[in-house]
Design an enzyme around this catalytic site. Structure first.
Site, PDB file in Angstrom:
ATOM      1  CE1 TYR A 289      -3.125  -3.054   0.338  1.00  0.00           C
ATOM      2  CE2 TYR A 289      -3.117  -2.589   2.674  1.00  0.00           C
ATOM      3  CZ  TYR A 289      -3.556  -3.369   1.673  1.00  0.00           C
ATOM      4  OH  TYR A 289      -4.552  -4.413   1.831  1.00  0.00           O
TER       5      TYR A 289
ATOM      6  CB  SER B 288     -14.239  -5.001   0.373  1.00  0.00           C
ATOM      7  OG  SER B 288     -13.170  -4.265  -0.092  1.00  0.00           O
TER       8      SER B 288
END
Length: 338
Positions: free
Chosen positions: A59, A209
């Site tokens: 990330y 998610s």
């Protein structure tokens, strides 16, 4: 709102806050980064009892671990209050170039040392293989990960997006504490094949998610609602495109109708459903909804106060049947172990 705790795994048990915080979007993929706002969000999360923080070396790349490490170091709570998870395996260059999935033992060791340095910590609480490397036997990868436990650099091991067969093979080498994979009202594939293996082997589940990348919050009605540079506007996320988006928004409308009746937001209701799965068949579940904003963090925390009756669970699962979301999770599913 008091955040309870959840235990992931049994053989190598790890107690975390029942609601975690996914930090990916603070550095990349979901619009322009704002480290000051992200740091405030992490600090506020810790104050609210959301102490399970999730990041990964890819990330940023690499910058998200640095951000999370700095936020922990500057927080009132301190390192000991945090359950810190990070991941390796999606290899990238500093300029963002993707090199592919790497599960070679020498890479495992080097990646861990680099993550420890960026995070500014002595030990990682939960270390995941981010994606299964199809070119390297998972026994070799997990064998190297187990050496990190022996060395005191890592406390618990996890896998991400692994199939039931890979989970079994990995667990035979070293106890796997948790599987991280996408799981929400929109994405329930794992219930048929993977969930029973988690229950059998005593492995926890960390859903990422859990809000369908924001669709289930009801805040997105068109790609134009997303900020510039948001990867969800690209073809890499088919569920946000054209007719698929229209069909998925119709499902969100059903969730909203139930949420309106209950006096909560669609996102809170969708997240409450994921939270309600914890303990089913003995599987501990700790979702990690991602956000970089305090307001959305507080909304997510509100989901912990919603108790779903069996009738409400049935109503939600009828409104959004398994497999009803339109479009693949990713435009390229080739790195997903199935």
């Amino acid at each position: 709102m008091s955040i309870q705790q959840t235990t992931l795994g049994t053989t190598s048990a790890f107690t975390v806050s029942s609601l975690g915080l996914g930090c990916m979007g603070m550095s990349e993929f979901y619009g322009t980064p704002d480290e000051a706002a992200a740091t405030r969000t992490i600090h506020h999360a810790l104050d609210l009892g959301v102490t399970f923080l999730d990041t990964a070396d890819m990330y940023g790349p690499f910058t998200n671990e640095q951000l999370v490490g700095r936020a922990i170091a500057s927080s009132a709570a301190g390192r000991d209050a945090v359950q810190l998870a990070t991941k390796f395996g999606n290899e990238r260059l500093p300029d963002g170039t993707m090199l592919g999935v790497n599960g070679r033992p020498e890479y495992v060791r080097a990646a861990c040392d680099a993550s420890l340095q960026r995070l500014g910590v002595d030990v990682i609480d939960l270390y995941y293989q981010h994606r299964v490397d199809f070119a390297v036997p998972i026994e070799e990868t997990v064998g190297a990960m187990s050496e990190l436990v022996t060395a005191g650099k890592v406390r618990h091991l996890g896998l991400s997006e692994a199939s039931s067969a890979s989970i079994r093979r990995a667990h035979a080498v070293h106890p796997i504490t948790a599987l991280q994979t996408e799981y929400s009202l929109f994405t329930r594939d794992l219930e048929e094949d993977v969930w029973p293996v988690l229950a059998e082997l005593g492995i926890g589940l960390v859903p990422y998610s859990p809000l369908g990348r924001g669709l289930l919050t009801g805040a997105i009605s068109a790609p134009s609602d997303l900020p510039d540079g948001d990867s969800r506007t690209s073809g890499y996320f088919p569920r946000f495109q054209g007719e698929a988006l229209e069909a998925n928004l119709a499902l969100v409308a059903r969730v909203r109708a139930i949420a309106d009746r209950l006096g909560c937001t669609p996102g809170q209701l969708a997240l409450a459903w994921v939270l309600s799965r914890s303990g089913v068949d003995g599987v501990g579940v700790a979702p990690i909804p991602g956000t970089k904003r305090v307001a959305y963090l507080e909304e997510n925390v509100g989901a912990a106060g919603i108790t779903l009756t069996p009738d409400l669970v049935t109503e939600l699962e009828t409104a959004v049947p398994r497999g009803s979301a339109v479009g693949d999770r990713y435009g390229d599913m080739s790195t997903i172990d199935s």
